[in-house]
Design a protein around this motif. Structure first.
Motif, PDB file in Angstrom:
ATOM      1  N   GLN A 134       0.257  -1.094   0.096  1.00 21.24           N
ATOM      2  CA  GLN A 134      -0.435   0.124  -0.255  1.00 21.24           C
ATOM      3  C   GLN A 134       0.740   0.952   0.067  1.00 21.24           C
ATOM      4  O   GLN A 134       0.211   2.367   0.489  1.00 21.24           O
ATOM      5  CB  GLN A 134      -1.172  -0.203   1.331  1.00 21.24           C
ATOM      6  N   THR A 135       2.304   0.962  -0.130  1.00 23.24           N
ATOM      7  CA  THR A 135       2.928   2.401  -0.048  1.00 23.24           C
ATOM      8  C   THR A 135       2.847   2.531   1.143  1.00 23.24           C
ATOM      9  O   THR A 135       2.515   4.139   0.438  1.00 23.24           O
ATOM     10  CB  THR A 135       3.621   2.800  -1.422  1.00 23.24           C
ATOM     11  N   SER A 136       2.162   2.473   2.541  1.00 26.08           N
ATOM     12  CA  SER A 136       2.438   3.319   2.826  1.00 26.08           C
ATOM     13  C   SER A 136       2.808   3.271   4.733  1.00 26.08           C
ATOM     14  O   SER A 136       3.802   2.379   4.655  1.00 26.08           O
ATOM     15  CB  SER A 136       1.091   3.328   3.563  1.00 26.08           C
ATOM     16  N   PHE A 137       3.015   4.354   5.513  1.00 28.96           N
ATOM     17  CA  PHE A 137       3.717   4.034   6.773  1.00 28.96           C
ATOM     18  C   PHE A 137       2.969   5.603   7.615  1.00 28.96           C
ATOM     19  O   PHE A 137       3.044   6.581   7.840  1.00 28.96           O
ATOM     20  CB  PHE A 137       5.096   5.029   6.740  1.00 28.96           C
ATOM     21  N   HIS A 138       1.697   4.932   8.443  1.00 29.62           N
ATOM     22  CA  HIS A 138       1.089   5.070   8.711  1.00 29.62           C
ATOM     23  C   HIS A 138       1.693   5.170  10.556  1.00 29.62           C
ATOM     24  O   HIS A 138       2.067   4.373  11.302  1.00 29.62           O
ATOM     25  CB  HIS A 138      -0.028   4.624   9.493  1.00 29.62           C
ATOM     26  N   LEU A 139       1.822   6.858  11.173  1.00 31.59           N
ATOM     27  CA  LEU A 139       2.463   6.576  12.348  1.00 31.59           C
ATOM     28  C   LEU A 139       1.119   6.611  13.850  1.00 31.59           C
ATOM     29  O   LEU A 139      -0.060   6.700  13.579  1.00 31.59           O
ATOM     30  CB  LEU A 139       3.089   7.300  12.971  1.00 31.59           C
ATOM     31  N   ARG A 140       1.340   5.674  14.204  1.00 27.72           N
ATOM     32  CA  ARG A 140       0.489   5.582  15.484  1.00 27.72           C
ATOM     33  C   ARG A 140       0.502   6.097  16.721  1.00 27.72           C
ATOM     34  O   ARG A 140       2.005   5.322  17.768  1.00 27.72           O
ATOM     35  CB  ARG A 140      -0.985   4.187  15.565  1.00 27.72           C
ATOM     36  N   LYS A 141      -0.293   5.748  17.848  1.00 23.30           N
ATOM     37  CA  LYS A 141      -0.324   6.304  19.243  1.00 23.30           C
ATOM     38  C   LYS A 141      -1.636   5.254  19.941  1.00 23.30           C
ATOM     39  O   LYS A 141      -2.407   5.883  19.839  1.00 23.30           O
ATOM     40  CB  LYS A 141       0.601   7.354  19.559  1.00 23.30           C
ATOM     41  N   PRO A 142      -1.097   4.511  21.200  1.00 22.99           N
ATOM     42  CA  PRO A 142      -2.191   4.556  21.730  1.00 22.99           C
ATOM     43  C   PRO A 142      -3.093   5.520  22.758  1.00 22.99           C
ATOM     44  O   PRO A 142      -4.589   5.512  22.527  1.00 22.99           O
ATOM     45  CB  PRO A 142      -2.025   2.693  22.063  1.00 22.99           C
ATOM     46  N   SER A 143      -2.548   5.994  22.842  1.00 23.35           N
ATOM     47  CA  SER A 143      -3.285   7.298  23.935  1.00 23.35           C
ATOM     48  C   SER A 143      -2.137   8.376  24.088  1.00 23.35           C
ATOM     49  O   SER A 143      -0.560   7.923  24.463  1.00 23.35           O
ATOM     50  CB  SER A 143      -2.632   6.279  25.544  1.00 23.35           C
ATOM     51  N   VAL A 144      -2.789   8.903  23.660  1.00 22.16           N
ATOM     52  CA  VAL A 144      -1.972  10.336  23.517  1.00 22.16           C
ATOM     53  C   VAL A 144      -2.004  11.189  24.745  1.00 22.16           C
ATOM     54  O   VAL A 144      -3.179  11.359  25.794  1.00 22.16           O
ATOM     55  CB  VAL A 144      -2.675  11.382  22.647  1.00 22.16           C
ATOM     56  N   HIS A 145      -1.353  12.125  24.917  1.00 19.37           N
ATOM     57  CA  HIS A 145      -1.174  13.241  26.179  1.00 19.37           C
ATOM     58  C   HIS A 145      -0.852  14.513  25.443  1.00 19.37           C
ATOM     59  O   HIS A 145      -0.464  14.862  24.322  1.00 19.37           O
ATOM     60  CB  HIS A 145       0.469  12.819  27.341  1.00 19.37           C
ATOM     61  N   ILE A 146      -1.137  15.166  26.857  1.00 20.79           N
ATOM     62  CA  ILE A 146      -0.847  16.847  26.092  1.00 20.79           C
ATOM     63  C   ILE A 146       0.038  17.002  25.378  1.00 20.79           C
ATOM     64  O   ILE A 146       1.014  18.136  24.516  1.00 20.79           O
ATOM     65  CB  ILE A 146      -1.239  18.036  27.668  1.00 20.79           C
ATOM     66  N   SER A 147       1.584  16.604  25.673  1.00 21.39           N
ATOM     67  CA  SER A 147       2.849  16.992  25.455  1.00 21.39           C
ATOM     68  C   SER A 147       2.983  16.381  23.888  1.00 21.39           C
ATOM     69  O   SER A 147       4.012  16.463  22.989  1.00 21.39           O
ATOM     70  CB  SER A 147       4.008  16.575  26.494  1.00 21.39           C
ATOM     71  N   ASP A 148       1.757  15.131  23.222  1.00 19.72           N
ATOM     72  CA  ASP A 148       2.023  15.138  22.124  1.00 19.72           C
ATOM     73  C   ASP A 148       1.383  15.844  20.701  1.00 19.72           C
ATOM     74  O   ASP A 148       1.871  16.086  19.972  1.00 19.72           O
ATOM     75  CB  ASP A 148       1.045  13.994  21.375  1.00 19.72           C
ATOM     76  N   THR A 149       1.334  17.321  21.112  1.00 20.44           N
ATOM     77  CA  THR A 149       0.831  18.669  20.772  1.00 20.44           C
ATOM     78  C   THR A 149       1.711  19.028  19.782  1.00 20.44           C
ATOM     79  O   THR A 149       3.492  18.850  20.476  1.00 20.44           O
ATOM     80  CB  THR A 149       0.291  19.605  21.616  1.00 20.44           C
ATOM     81  N   ALA A 150       2.159  18.691  18.691  1.00 19.56           N
ATOM     82  CA  ALA A 150       3.572  19.083  18.088  1.00 19.56           C
ATOM     83  C   ALA A 150       3.138  19.060  16.003  1.00 19.56           C
ATOM     84  O   ALA A 150       1.761  18.253  16.233  1.00 19.56           O
ATOM     85  CB  ALA A 150       4.679  17.981  18.275  1.00 19.56           C
ATOM     86  N   GLU A 151       3.989  19.311  15.203  1.00 11.78           N
ATOM     87  CA  GLU A 151       4.003  18.474  13.736  1.00 11.78           C
ATOM     88  C   GLU A 151       4.370  17.755  13.933  1.00 11.78           C
ATOM     89  O   GLU A 151       5.573  17.307  14.045  1.00 11.78           O
ATOM     90  CB  GLU A 151       4.502  20.007  12.862  1.00 11.78           C
ATOM     91  N   TYR A 152       3.877  16.646  12.682  1.00 15.62           N
ATOM     92  CA  TYR A 152       4.443  15.606  12.489  1.00 15.62           C
ATOM     93  C   TYR A 152       4.609  15.019  10.998  1.00 15.62           C
ATOM     94  O   TYR A 152       3.670  15.536  10.563  1.00 15.62           O
ATOM     95  CB  TYR A 152       3.698  14.178  12.912  1.00 15.62           C
ATOM     96  N   PHE A 153       6.046  14.875  10.757  1.00 12.49           N
ATOM     97  CA  PHE A 153       6.364  14.952   9.207  1.00 12.49           C
ATOM     98  C   PHE A 153       7.213  14.160   9.340  1.00 12.49           C
ATOM     99  O   PHE A 153       7.820  12.877   9.346  1.00 12.49           O
ATOM    100  CB  PHE A 153       7.816  16.167   8.717  1.00 12.49           C
ATOM    101  N   CYS A 154       6.254  12.759   8.030  1.00 13.11           N
ATOM    102  CA  CYS A 154       6.986  11.668   7.386  1.00 13.11           C
ATOM    103  C   CYS A 154       7.594  11.995   6.509  1.00 13.11           C
ATOM    104  O   CYS A 154       7.673  12.763   5.754  1.00 13.11           O
ATOM    105  CB  CYS A 154       5.726  11.113   6.654  1.00 13.11           C
TER     106      CYS A 154
END
Lengths: 114, 116
Positions: B71-91
């Motif tokens: 599927q030419t994919s590389f999805h990012l996952r996290k089972p439970s997020v925290h306030i500190s995960d607020t950010a910009e994410y780049f593949c």
């Protein structure tokens, strides 16, 4: 720990000024890169260098030049700054190794051209 | 040449909920794959990378990603997020070569906002 430093976090310049952005890395990396980051556009490569005095154009080199006189230092030059060069500029480096292409980034310089 | 698509420019998620950030890539050659995170007013920091081996890659701060070649994919996952995960994410992707000076191609980024 790899350390990439950039000379300024924030810079304000006037249209037409010559602007120098400096980047220094302390890990003896061969490769160094300059990107600009704009909202909705991600990171775009301006120039990169894989050795002292060597440089190659990236995707958006127009209006920029670079200098690499020493291995640890890579400078980005805006010959005549324009308002459309207002952006976040990020420097990165990595070693010339075939096994990994992870790049190490500096904290960025937010340049405003008025 | 390579290209990277991050379809979601913004993702709001409630604290402690799971999250998936999507990344699809296009390349005519084999690639290495990366996820970077940028916290406010900072540079980019590597979250995780896929070079070879197991297609499930674990990174820092509880994140993981799965490489799906078909599927030419590389999805990012996290089972439970925290306030500190607020950010910009780049593949990002780079072509595999023997020269060691390949360029990284970045996606346009996904801004993750955690809602308390």
């Amino acid at each position: 720990d790899v350390k990439v430093t950039q000379s300024s976090r924030y810079l304000v310049k006037r249209t037409g000024e010559k602007v120098f952005l400096e980047c220094v890395q302390d890990m003896d990396h061969e490769n160094m890169f300059w990107y600009r980051q704009d909202p909705g556009l991600g990171l775009r490569l301006i120039y990169f260098s894989y050795d002292v005095k060597m440089k190659e154009k990236g995707d958006i080199p127009e209006g920029y030049s670079v200098s690499r006189e020493k291995k640890e230092r890579f400078s980005l030059i805006l010959e005549s700054a324009s308002t459309n060069q207002t952006s976040m500029y990020l420097c990165a480096s990595n070693p010339l190794a075939a096994s990994s292409y992870e790049q190490y980034f500096g904290p960025g310089t937010r340049l405003t051209v008025t | 040449a390579q290209s990277v698509t991050q379809l979601d420019s913004q993702v709001p998620v409630f604290e402690e909920a799971p999250v998936e950030l999507r990344c699809n890539y296009s390349s005519s050659v084999s690639v290495y794959l990366f996820w970077y995170v940028q916290y406010p007013n900072q540079g980019l920091q590597l979250l995780l990378k896929y070079l070879s081996g197991s297609t499930l890659v674990k990174g820092i701060n509880g994140f993981e990603a799965e490489f799906n070649k078909s599927q030419t994919s590389f999805h990012l996952r996290k089972p439970s997020v925290h306030i500190s995960d607020t950010a910009e994410y780049f593949c990002a992707v780079s072509a595999i070569s023997n020269f060691g000076n390949e360029k990284l191609t970045f996606g346009t980024g996904t801004r993750l906002t955690i809602i308390p």
